[in-house]
Design an enzyme around this catalytic site. Structure first.
Site, PDB file in Angstrom:
ATOM      1  N   SER A   9       0.842  -1.193   0.000  1.00 11.80           N
ATOM      2  CA  SER A   9       0.000   0.000   0.000  1.00 11.80           C
ATOM      3  C   SER A   9       0.880   1.246   0.000  1.00 11.80           C
ATOM      4  O   SER A   9       1.658   1.473   0.931  1.00 11.80           O
ATOM      5  CB  SER A   9      -0.904   0.006   1.230  1.00 11.80           C
ATOM      6  OG  SER A   9      -1.503   1.284   1.337  1.00 11.80           O
ATOM      7  N   HIS A  34      -1.337  -1.080  -4.297  1.00 11.70           N
ATOM      8  CA  HIS A  34      -2.596  -0.625  -3.696  1.00 11.70           C
ATOM      9  C   HIS A  34      -2.473   0.869  -3.421  1.00 11.70           C
ATOM     10  O   HIS A  34      -1.572   1.310  -2.709  1.00 11.70           O
ATOM     11  CB  HIS A  34      -2.835  -1.416  -2.409  1.00 11.70           C
ATOM     12  CG  HIS A  34      -4.117  -1.122  -1.710  1.00 11.70           C
ATOM     13  ND1 HIS A  34      -5.333  -1.678  -2.090  1.00 11.70           N
ATOM     14  CD2 HIS A  34      -4.388  -0.352  -0.628  1.00 11.70           C
ATOM     15  CE1 HIS A  34      -6.281  -1.269  -1.266  1.00 11.70           C
ATOM     16  NE2 HIS A  34      -5.745  -0.451  -0.371  1.00 11.70           N
ATOM     17  N   ASP A  36      -4.389   4.146  -1.921  1.00 11.50           N
ATOM     18  CA  ASP A  36      -5.492   4.529  -1.037  1.00 11.50           C
ATOM     19  C   ASP A  36      -5.905   5.971  -1.282  1.00 11.50           C
ATOM     20  O   ASP A  36      -5.106   6.886  -1.131  1.00 11.50           O
ATOM     21  CB  ASP A  36      -5.050   4.392   0.427  1.00 11.50           C
ATOM     22  CG  ASP A  36      -5.003   2.939   0.874  1.00 11.50           C
ATOM     23  OD1 ASP A  36      -6.015   2.241   0.695  1.00 11.50           O
ATOM     24  OD2 ASP A  36      -3.956   2.520   1.395  1.00 11.50           O
ATOM     25  N   MET A  38      -8.410   8.938  -0.028  1.00 16.35           N
ATOM     26  CA  MET A  38      -9.236   9.352   1.122  1.00 16.35           C
ATOM     27  C   MET A  38      -9.749  10.771   0.902  1.00 16.35           C
ATOM     28  O   MET A  38      -9.000  11.631   0.444  1.00 16.35           O
ATOM     29  CB  MET A  38      -8.394   9.316   2.394  1.00 16.35           C
ATOM     30  CG  MET A  38      -7.781   7.959   2.660  1.00 16.35           C
ATOM     31  SD  MET A  38      -6.808   7.997   4.156  1.00 16.35           S
ATOM     32  CE  MET A  38      -6.127   6.336   4.146  1.00 16.35           C
ATOM     33  N   HIS A  68      -8.170   2.014  -4.163  1.00 18.18           N
ATOM     34  CA  HIS A  68      -9.168   1.852  -3.104  1.00 18.18           C
ATOM     35  C   HIS A  68      -9.759   3.224  -2.796  1.00 18.18           C
ATOM     36  O   HIS A  68      -9.090   4.088  -2.227  1.00 18.18           O
ATOM     37  CB  HIS A  68      -8.447   1.240  -1.887  1.00 18.18           C
ATOM     38  CG  HIS A  68      -9.293   1.090  -0.663  1.00 18.18           C
ATOM     39  ND1 HIS A  68      -8.756   0.779   0.560  1.00 18.18           N
ATOM     40  CD2 HIS A  68     -10.629   1.198  -0.464  1.00 18.18           C
ATOM     41  CE1 HIS A  68      -9.722   0.693   1.457  1.00 18.18           C
ATOM     42  NE2 HIS A  68     -10.866   0.964   0.865  1.00 18.18           N
ATOM     43  N   MET A  70     -11.790   5.397  -0.705  1.00 17.33           N
ATOM     44  CA  MET A  70     -12.469   5.628   0.579  1.00 17.33           C
ATOM     45  C   MET A  70     -13.134   6.991   0.477  1.00 17.33           C
ATOM     46  O   MET A  70     -12.639   8.005   0.980  1.00 17.33           O
ATOM     47  CB  MET A  70     -11.441   5.573   1.719  1.00 17.33           C
ATOM     48  CG  MET A  70     -10.982   4.158   2.022  1.00 17.33           C
ATOM     49  SD  MET A  70      -9.466   4.113   2.982  1.00 17.33           S
ATOM     50  CE  MET A  70      -8.275   4.177   1.654  1.00 17.33           C
ATOM     51  N   MET A 139     -12.174  -5.052   4.948  1.00 17.02           N
ATOM     52  CA  MET A 139     -11.277  -4.228   5.771  1.00 17.02           C
ATOM     53  C   MET A 139     -11.079  -4.894   7.136  1.00 17.02           C
ATOM     54  O   MET A 139     -12.052  -5.304   7.784  1.00 17.02           O
ATOM     55  CB  MET A 139     -11.871  -2.831   5.995  1.00 17.02           C
ATOM     56  CG  MET A 139     -12.001  -1.962   4.750  1.00 17.02           C
ATOM     57  SD  MET A 139     -10.481  -1.738   3.826  1.00 17.02           S
ATOM     58  CE  MET A 139      -9.427  -0.944   5.053  1.00 17.02           C
ATOM     59  N   ASP A 173      -7.374  -6.005   3.848  1.00 21.62           N
ATOM     60  CA  ASP A 173      -6.605  -4.757   3.925  1.00 21.62           C
ATOM     61  C   ASP A 173      -6.659  -4.209   5.351  1.00 21.62           C
ATOM     62  O   ASP A 173      -7.743  -3.960   5.881  1.00 21.62           O
ATOM     63  CB  ASP A 173      -7.234  -3.748   2.950  1.00 21.62           C
ATOM     64  CG  ASP A 173      -6.511  -2.404   2.903  1.00 21.62           C
ATOM     65  OD1 ASP A 173      -5.391  -2.287   3.434  1.00 21.62           O
ATOM     66  OD2 ASP A 173      -7.089  -1.469   2.303  1.00 21.62           O
TER      67      ASP A 173
HETATM   68  C1  DX5 Z   1      -6.437   1.988   5.534  1.00 24.68           C
HETATM   69  C2  DX5 Z   1      -5.999   1.729   4.117  1.00 24.68           C
HETATM   70  C3  DX5 Z   1      -5.005   0.628   4.033  1.00 24.68           C
HETATM   71  C4  DX5 Z   1      -3.685   0.985   4.694  1.00 24.68           C
HETATM   72  C5  DX5 Z   1      -3.076  -0.271   5.217  1.00 24.68           C
HETATM   73  O1  DX5 Z   1      -7.253   3.091   5.563  1.00 24.68           O
HETATM   74  O2  DX5 Z   1      -7.111   1.375   3.329  1.00 24.68           O
HETATM   75  O3  DX5 Z   1      -4.774   0.216   2.697  1.00 24.68           O
HETATM   76  O4  DX5 Z   1      -2.789   1.606   3.819  1.00 24.68           O
HETATM   77  O5  DX5 Z   1      -1.968   0.053   5.993  1.00 24.68           O
HETATM   78  P1  DX5 Z   1      -1.309  -0.976   6.984  1.00 24.68           P
HETATM   79  O6  DX5 Z   1      -0.898  -2.176   6.178  1.00 24.68           O
HETATM   80  O7  DX5 Z   1      -0.176  -0.227   7.577  1.00 24.68           O
HETATM   81  O8  DX5 Z   1      -2.375  -1.353   7.994  1.00 24.68           O
HETATM   82 ZN    ZN Z   2      -6.645   0.388   1.364  1.00 28.79          ZN
END
Ligand code: DX5
Ligand code: ZN
Length: 217
Positions: A9, A34, A36, A38, A68, A70, A139, A173
């Site tokens: 990630s 991956h 992320d 947000m 991903h 969010m 998740m 994840d």
């Molecule tokens: C959380 C993200 C994850 C995050 C995972 O909000 O969706 O993808 O990057 O990070 P680790 O592996 O450090 O828990």
């Molecule tokens: Zn993620």
């Protein structure tokens, strides 16, 4: 059996050396990156936008980009992330849009789709989507930050999904490392996202190799 995949990630990368970090993940033998996204609304944090996805494409064109979202309104950004070079777009079942329609739109754009489930959401919420998705992402932390502790209470959801769909890709994840990935695999997951664990490795390739050995056993 589904292909076992490991996805670093990017959230945990050294942002001062983003291009090098993307190349490091690719040359470590990871299956995909991956990314992320947000929106400071669906989750209490901000991260990457379409420009970072475009950077990933420029730096490592053949390294699959798993994005991903969010976001409360992923529907407003799907086209932009597709244009930026996402190969897969993952949207939450808890999002504030017509999730069935957006999953179909992602596929119509030629991308892989996935439905994502937060820890507090019951797995039954997903059952009506399983015939419309390429992947389900479960998740195992509350989304918003990397480096959180794995929530083991989410594992039974993976078991339910695997029993319902023996050949579906099930991704997990949050909080994954050498100890928790085998737990998720035993529950039936076959795709594993790891941020802080993998990017903290001096030798990410060796860490991914060791994970694959555990998964193959
Ligand atoms: C959380 C993200 C994850 C995050 C995972 O909000 O969706 O993808 O990057 O990070 P680790 O592996 O450090 O828990
Ligand atoms: Zn993620």
């Amino acid at each position: 059996m589904q292909k076992m995949e490991i996805l670093p990630s990017l959230l945990a990368a050294d942002l001062g050396r983003l291009g090098d970090e993307i190349r490091r993940a690719e040359s470590s033998g990871a299956d995909a990156l991956h990314i992320d996204v947000m929106d400071a609304h669906f989750v209490p944090n901000l991260s990457f936008g379409p420009d970072v996805v475009a950077l990933c494409r420029r730096v490592a064109p053949s390294f699959r980009r798993n994005v991903h979202l969010m976001m409360s309104r992923p529907d407003l950004y799907i086209k932009r992330f597709a244009e930026a070079g996402a190969d897969e777009l993952q949207i939450h079942v808890e999002a504030d849009c017509d999730v069935h329609a957006e999953l179909a739109r992602i596929r119509a754009l030629g991308l892989g789709n996935a439905i994502v489930l937060n820890p507090e959401t019951p797995v039954e919420r997903l059952l009506g989507y399983l015939d419309e998705v390429d992947c389900v992402l479960v998740m195992t932390v509350h989304p918003g930050y990397g480096g959180q502790k794995f929530i083991g209470e989410c594992l039974p959801k993976i078991e339910v999904l695997r029993a319902a769909r023996p050949s579906l890709d099930i991704m997990v994840d949050g909080g994954l490392n050498a100890e928790t990935i085998p737990l998720a695999a035993a529950a039936g997951a076959n795709q594993f996202v790891a941020g802080s664990y993998l990017f903290a490795q001096a030798d990410m390739g060796a860490a991914i190799g060791a994970l694959r050995e555990k998964l193959d056993r």
